[in-house]
Design an enzyme around this catalytic site. Structure first.
Site, PDB file in Angstrom:
ATOM      1  N   TYR A 148      15.803  37.247  24.092  1.00  0.00           N
ATOM      2  CA  TYR A 148      16.275  36.634  22.848  1.00  0.00           C
ATOM      3  C   TYR A 148      15.103  35.945  22.155  1.00  0.00           C
ATOM      4  O   TYR A 148      14.141  35.531  22.779  1.00  0.00           O
ATOM      5  CB  TYR A 148      17.462  35.699  23.055  1.00  0.00           C
ATOM      6  CG  TYR A 148      17.340  34.580  24.064  1.00  0.00           C
ATOM      7  CD1 TYR A 148      16.566  33.453  23.817  1.00  0.00           C
ATOM      8  CD2 TYR A 148      18.071  34.614  25.252  1.00  0.00           C
ATOM      9  CE1 TYR A 148      16.498  32.407  24.717  1.00  0.00           C
ATOM     10  CE2 TYR A 148      18.009  33.577  26.169  1.00  0.00           C
ATOM     11  CZ  TYR A 148      17.220  32.472  25.899  1.00  0.00           C
ATOM     12  OH  TYR A 148      17.152  31.439  26.800  1.00  0.00           O
ATOM     13  N   CYS A 149      15.183  35.883  20.828  1.00  0.00           N
ATOM     14  CA  CYS A 149      14.115  35.348  19.986  1.00  0.00           C
ATOM     15  C   CYS A 149      12.746  35.928  20.372  1.00  0.00           C
ATOM     16  O   CYS A 149      11.816  35.207  20.697  1.00  0.00           O
ATOM     17  CB  CYS A 149      14.078  33.818  20.079  1.00  0.00           C
ATOM     18  SG  CYS A 149      13.120  33.051  18.739  1.00  0.00           S
TER      19      CYS A 149
END
Length: 281
Positions: A148-149
């Site tokens: 994620y990110c």
């Protein structure tokens, strides 16, 4: 003190530790704090500052996350899982904060010369490598696909991401921010974000390409190092590392004019967050 020309080497490092108090306030406080410190450090009112912060069960969203076609359903999912959520004012996408995730902000002045983007990232990367050098593990900075990110300064060990870095620039100050998954399950955290995007997209194609989360590429430092590790222990490593890179290290809180600056910046952060999230309440 380490002999170095890096930005880690400062005459003074000021420490503001909110790793305990942050558990009881909204993460919006932290983004107001970093804007305040960018202003005070950037103007020369305060020296280079390292701030630590922890917020429990909070999903910090990026602006692109608020453009998910089914955001309301995705936010309902987060609420059902017991998470708060805010939209941050620096770049990036959704990340998970909880009591076992330590955030570090290094706020550096740009008065003498401009700090380019990569120099900011490299400074944080250098700090983390120094803090965990005793374990003999190679820490890499490169994008971990499926995390994620994702970004080019994802920090990983053996191909598994445990940290991500972002930057915020304001009034001649640079805040380089990192989240460190200290312990707990990296896969469980990634599973929350995977479901968030699944609920928010519901199979639709969007102009912006949201990450396809693979929980197996994320882990905590405790998992990767094979040791028991707490936020307090990592705090100690941070303080020792900064001590090795400064003539003088001291603990502090906001002082004088910074207090009124904080009120202003915090109000701004809250107002922006409310404006963005209003349609989804």
């Amino acid at each position: 003190m380490v002999g170095s020309t890096s930005l880690l080497k400062q005459e003074k490092w000021r420490i503001i530790d909110q790793s305990t108090t942050g558990l009881h306030v909204s993460a919006l406080t932290s983004f107001g704090m970093d804007d305040t410190l960018c202003s005070s450090v950037g103007s020369g009112m305060a020296p280079a500052t390292a701030r630590t912060w922890v917020h429990d069960r909070t999903i910090v969203l990026g602006i692109q996350d608020t453009r998910l076609p089914h955001l309301k359903e995705a936010l309902t999912f987060l609420k059902e899982q017991g998470y708060h959520y805010i939209v941050r004012n620096s770049g990036g996408l959704a990340v998970v904060l909880d009591k076992d995730v330590l955030n570090i902000s290094l706020i550096l002045p740009e008065q003498e010369k401009r700090i380019d983007i990569n120099s900011g990232y490299d400074t944080m990367f250098e700090l983390i490598k120094y803090m965990f050098r005793e374990y003999g593990k190679t820490i890499k900075a490169k994008e971990i696909v499926g995390s994620y990110c994702p970004g080019s300064y994802d920090l990983s060990i053996d191909g598994k991401k445990f940290a991500g870095i972002s930057q915020r620039r304001l009034r001649s100050g640079v805040a380089v921010q990192i989240y460190l998954c200290v312990n707990g399950s990296g896969q469980d955290r990634a599973g929350i974000i995977k479901q968030f995007y699944s609920s928010g997209l519901q199979g639709e194609t969007t102009k912006f390409e949201y990450p396809e989360i693979n929980p197996e590429v994320m882990a905590s430092l405790a998992e990767l190092l094979g040791v028991s590790l707490t936020v307090d222990q990592v705090m100690t490593k941070l303080l020792l590392a900064l001590k090795d890179h400064a003539e003088f290290l001291f603990a502090d809180q906001l002082q004088g004019e910074e207090l009124s600056l904080f009120e202003s910046y915090y109000d701004r952060v809250v107002e922006r967050n409310d404006k963005i999230m209003q349609p989804f309440r």
